[in-house]
Design an enzyme around this catalytic site. Structure first.
Site, PDB file in Angstrom:
ATOM      1  N   GLY A  98       0.815  -1.215   0.000  1.00 35.80           N
ATOM      2  CA  GLY A  98       0.000   0.000   0.000  1.00 35.80           C
ATOM      3  C   GLY A  98       0.841   1.254   0.000  1.00 35.80           C
ATOM      4  O   GLY A  98       2.075   1.214   0.025  1.00 35.80           O
ATOM      5  N   GLY A 100       2.638   3.552   1.527  1.00 35.27           N
ATOM      6  CA  GLY A 100       3.239   3.707   2.841  1.00 35.27           C
ATOM      7  C   GLY A 100       3.746   5.096   3.137  1.00 35.27           C
ATOM      8  O   GLY A 100       3.917   5.457   4.305  1.00 35.27           O
ATOM      9  N   ARG A 101       4.001   5.882   2.113  1.00 35.96           N
ATOM     10  CA  ARG A 101       4.418   7.273   2.318  1.00 35.96           C
ATOM     11  C   ARG A 101       3.893   8.174   1.212  1.00 35.96           C
ATOM     12  O   ARG A 101       4.412   9.263   0.983  1.00 35.96           O
ATOM     13  CB  ARG A 101       5.936   7.368   2.400  1.00 35.96           C
ATOM     14  CG  ARG A 101       6.655   6.761   1.211  1.00 35.96           C
ATOM     15  CD  ARG A 101       8.148   6.815   1.387  1.00 35.96           C
ATOM     16  NE  ARG A 101       8.802   6.062   0.337  1.00 35.96           N
ATOM     17  CZ  ARG A 101       9.992   6.356  -0.162  1.00 35.96           C
ATOM     18  NH1 ARG A 101      10.640   7.400   0.300  1.00 35.96           N
ATOM     19  NH2 ARG A 101      10.540   5.613  -1.090  1.00 35.96           N
ATOM     20  N   ASP A 129       8.428   5.425   8.545  1.00 35.74           N
ATOM     21  CA  ASP A 129       8.039   6.734   9.078  1.00 35.74           C
ATOM     22  C   ASP A 129       7.179   7.554   8.126  1.00 35.74           C
ATOM     23  O   ASP A 129       6.736   8.649   8.470  1.00 35.74           O
ATOM     24  CB  ASP A 129       9.277   7.539   9.476  1.00 35.74           C
ATOM     25  CG  ASP A 129      10.242   7.768   8.325  1.00 35.74           C
ATOM     26  OD1 ASP A 129       9.851   7.566   7.156  1.00 35.74           O
ATOM     27  OD2 ASP A 129      11.401   8.153   8.588  1.00 35.74           O
ATOM     28  N   GLY A 130       6.933   7.033   6.917  1.00 38.13           N
ATOM     29  CA  GLY A 130       6.090   7.758   5.977  1.00 38.13           C
ATOM     30  C   GLY A 130       6.743   8.953   5.331  1.00 38.13           C
ATOM     31  O   GLY A 130       6.088   9.706   4.599  1.00 38.13           O
ATOM     32  N   ARG A 180       3.809  14.152  -7.292  1.00 34.62           N
ATOM     33  CA  ARG A 180       3.761  13.370  -8.522  1.00 34.62           C
ATOM     34  C   ARG A 180       2.373  13.475  -9.147  1.00 34.62           C
ATOM     35  O   ARG A 180       1.372  13.620  -8.436  1.00 34.62           O
ATOM     36  CB  ARG A 180       4.067  11.900  -8.236  1.00 34.62           C
ATOM     37  CG  ARG A 180       5.298  11.696  -7.383  1.00 34.62           C
ATOM     38  CD  ARG A 180       5.731  10.259  -7.341  1.00 34.62           C
ATOM     39  NE  ARG A 180       4.799   9.363  -6.685  1.00 34.62           N
ATOM     40  CZ  ARG A 180       5.062   8.069  -6.433  1.00 34.62           C
ATOM     41  NH1 ARG A 180       6.229   7.555  -6.803  1.00 34.62           N
ATOM     42  NH2 ARG A 180       4.187   7.298  -5.828  1.00 34.62           N
ATOM     43  N   ARG A 187      -1.591   0.051  -9.793  1.00 32.87           N
ATOM     44  CA  ARG A 187      -0.493  -0.862 -10.126  1.00 32.87           C
ATOM     45  C   ARG A 187      -1.011  -2.294 -10.291  1.00 32.87           C
ATOM     46  O   ARG A 187      -2.127  -2.618  -9.888  1.00 32.87           O
ATOM     47  CB  ARG A 187       0.539  -0.842  -8.980  1.00 32.87           C
ATOM     48  CG  ARG A 187       1.031   0.557  -8.630  1.00 32.87           C
ATOM     49  CD  ARG A 187       1.011   0.771  -7.111  1.00 32.87           C
ATOM     50  NE  ARG A 187       1.338   2.162  -6.768  1.00 32.87           N
ATOM     51  CZ  ARG A 187       2.575   2.629  -6.688  1.00 32.87           C
ATOM     52  NH1 ARG A 187       3.596   1.817  -6.890  1.00 32.87           N
ATOM     53  NH2 ARG A 187       2.796   3.895  -6.398  1.00 32.87           N
ATOM     54  N   ASP A 260       4.300  -4.406  -7.439  1.00 31.61           N
ATOM     55  CA  ASP A 260       3.676  -3.192  -6.910  1.00 31.61           C
ATOM     56  C   ASP A 260       4.296  -1.932  -7.485  1.00 31.61           C
ATOM     57  O   ASP A 260       3.830  -0.825  -7.210  1.00 31.61           O
ATOM     58  CB  ASP A 260       3.748  -3.167  -5.376  1.00 31.61           C
ATOM     59  CG  ASP A 260       5.165  -3.250  -4.858  1.00 31.61           C
ATOM     60  OD1 ASP A 260       5.811  -4.299  -5.066  1.00 31.61           O
ATOM     61  OD2 ASP A 260       5.649  -2.282  -4.243  1.00 31.61           O
TER      62      ASP A 260
END
Length: 493
Positions: A98, A100-101, A129-130, A180, A187, A260
């Site tokens: 997923g 994650g950041r 820590d994201g 982005r 994905r 992914d």
């Protein structure tokens, strides 16, 4: 200026939002807010990406924009969320992954999703820590725009913002956020997630969502007995094959081709330990974490097919029959070699196709491999030779010129029926002068760590139009220094 957490700023950005992904059922994502960073500052901005997005140029230079693209504030209409997916990493099933950041801010009316990478913890951060650090954010920003400049399908990078907030990796670094954009960040792993968890209703919802928005022609297919899901798999396979042909032709190594990290739209996505080849070594491994060489340059086409097979497995409940799914993958085996040969013909200035062209290409690759000749410089010098420069500039790249002399003779004979001026023009727009070599990125990063962002700006300018000469910047198109080979890029960021 520091705006309070997730405050709304005035709506004069020029963007309007429609947020189609956010309208999917709750099992697809988690709604959450970005985590603010203190005292942000600009590191780099792409005006070209802003123009594609429809962003107002004046607003893009504002303090409000800085806060929004750091995750400290939102625009009206944004619906932040992080999506869930799973995947295979280095060939092994990794289970749930997923964003994650990464936090998607929303989707514009123009059809682009806007996503912050490094904007803080999500439910999918997996003990991390994201956050993103300055060095990796600069590399992703520059390479996204470099690939776009090369004409290779890619996610875009709108900007990078930095903060002096500390982030621990192998050492203490500073935080950054890269914004982005893409038509979609879905994905292969999104499909694998619902298949692996036996959530077939969600799997079908996701497939229908992607087909209806990006592959509507699959609804009208007569192939595979009118099976839209099989046609979808075939279309993704063909886009992926075309993308890999472009990677191989330009000498691009992705470094982490996990499922992914594979775009369902055939885009280059997730720039981590990437590299453009210096010397031509087909077995080059750009990812220091890839001890087995799974994602070496010459393995990329096969890995892409393996990843597509994983996608086919995920889609099998919708396709229905294994034989149909396998048949839908088969076009990859013809599209990739044909697309790669077409790219190589363009690099060679060949405006027609002849039976011996594959042998001409293979003979050249053998010569380049023997001395690990610099990939980008060779092709640019060959282009300049076709445009009138002395052949000695090409021969100078080889310690033993015997092989290249023989090949140049064959090359000249092949061009006997091709107008030289047309061939030269094709080669000069097919073989870039500038690519984002590791040492160039490293120099820009080290300057940015000293709060000097001029190197980022200069590189962005060159990489946006990499086929142009850019007089006065030949140093950026030269051979890598000896220390460049010691740069190690890994999955850590």
């Amino acid at each position: 200026m520091n705006i309070p957490l997730n405050a709304m700023v005035a709506e004069d950005s020029g963007l309007r939002w429609r947020n189609e992904f956010a309208a999917l059922p709750p099992k697809f994502f988690t709604r959450l807010q970005p985590t603010p960073l203190p005292d942000p500052y600009w590191v780099g901005r792409s005006n070209a990406a802003a123009q594609q997005l429809g962003l107002d140029a004046g607003w893009f230079a504002s303090a409000d924009a800085l806060e929004v693209f750091t995750g400290n504030a939102l625009l009206p209409g944004m619906e932040p969320l992080a999506s869930v997916y799973s995947g295979h990493q280095f060939g092994v099933w990794a289970g749930q992954l997923g964003d994650g950041r990464a936090i998607m801010l929303g989707q514009t009316e123009g059809g682009f999703e806007v996503q912050l990478k490094g904007a803080g913890l999500t439910p999918y951060s997996r003990m991390a820590d994201g956050r993103a650090v300055l060095r990796s954010s600069i590399r992703e920003f520059l390479c996204s725009e470099a690939m776009h400049g090369l004409g290779i399908p890619t996610t875009r990078a709108l900007c990078v913002t930095g903060s002096d907030a500390r982030v621990r990796r192998e050492e203490i670094e500073t935080a950054a956020v890269v914004t982005r954009t893409a038509p979609s960040f879905i994905r292969f792993g999104h499909f694998e997630h619902f298949w692996a968890n036996d959530k077939l209703d969600e799997l079908r919802t996701l497939a229908d969502f992607v087909i209806d928005r990006f592959y509507p022609e699959c609804r009208l297919t007569k192939r595979f007995g009118g099976n839209a899901y099989a046609a979808f798999l075939e279309a993704v396979s063909e886009r992926t094959a075309a993308l890999l042909a472009q990677w191989q032709a330009v000498g691009f190594c992705h470094g982490v081709m996990n499922t992914d990290n594979m775009s369902i739209l055939g885009l280059t996505i997730d720039y981590g330990p990437f590299q453009f080849l210096d010397g031509f070594n087909p077995r080059h491994i750009c990812n220091h974490s890839d001890s087995g060489g799974r994602y070496a340059y010459n393995q990329q086409p096969n890995v892409a097919y393996w990843n597509l097979y994983c996608l086919a497995q995920a889609l099998l409940p919708l396709i229905g029959e294994k034989e149909v799914a396998i048949a839908a993958l088969q076009s990859y085996q013809t599209v990739f070699p044909d697309a790669f040969l077409a790219r190589m013909r363009a690099k060679l200035g060949l405006t027609d196709a002849q039976d011996g062209d594959i042998q001409l290409v293979e003979a050249l690759l053998s010569v380049l491999r023997q001395e690990q000749t610099d990939w980008t410089i060779f092709w640019r010098r060959l282009s300049q030779h076709m445009a009138g420069a002395d052949a000695q500039t090409v021969r100078d790249l080889f310690v033993d010129a015997t092989g290249i002399d023989a090949w140049l003779l064959s090359f000249g004979q092949r061009h006997a029926s091709v107008p030289r001026e047309a061939a030269a023009a094709l080669m000069l727009r097919s073989n870039p002068k500038f690519v984002l070599r590791n040492h160039l990125g490293q120099q820009a990063i080290e300057a940015a760590q000293r709060k000097d962002y001029s190197g980022v700006s200069t590189l962005l300018n060159l990489l946006e139009t990499p086929f142009d000469e850019h007089a006065g910047h030949d140093d950026y198109a030269g051979f890598p220094p000896d220390w460049a080979s010691s740069i190690e890029i890994s999955c850590s960021s």
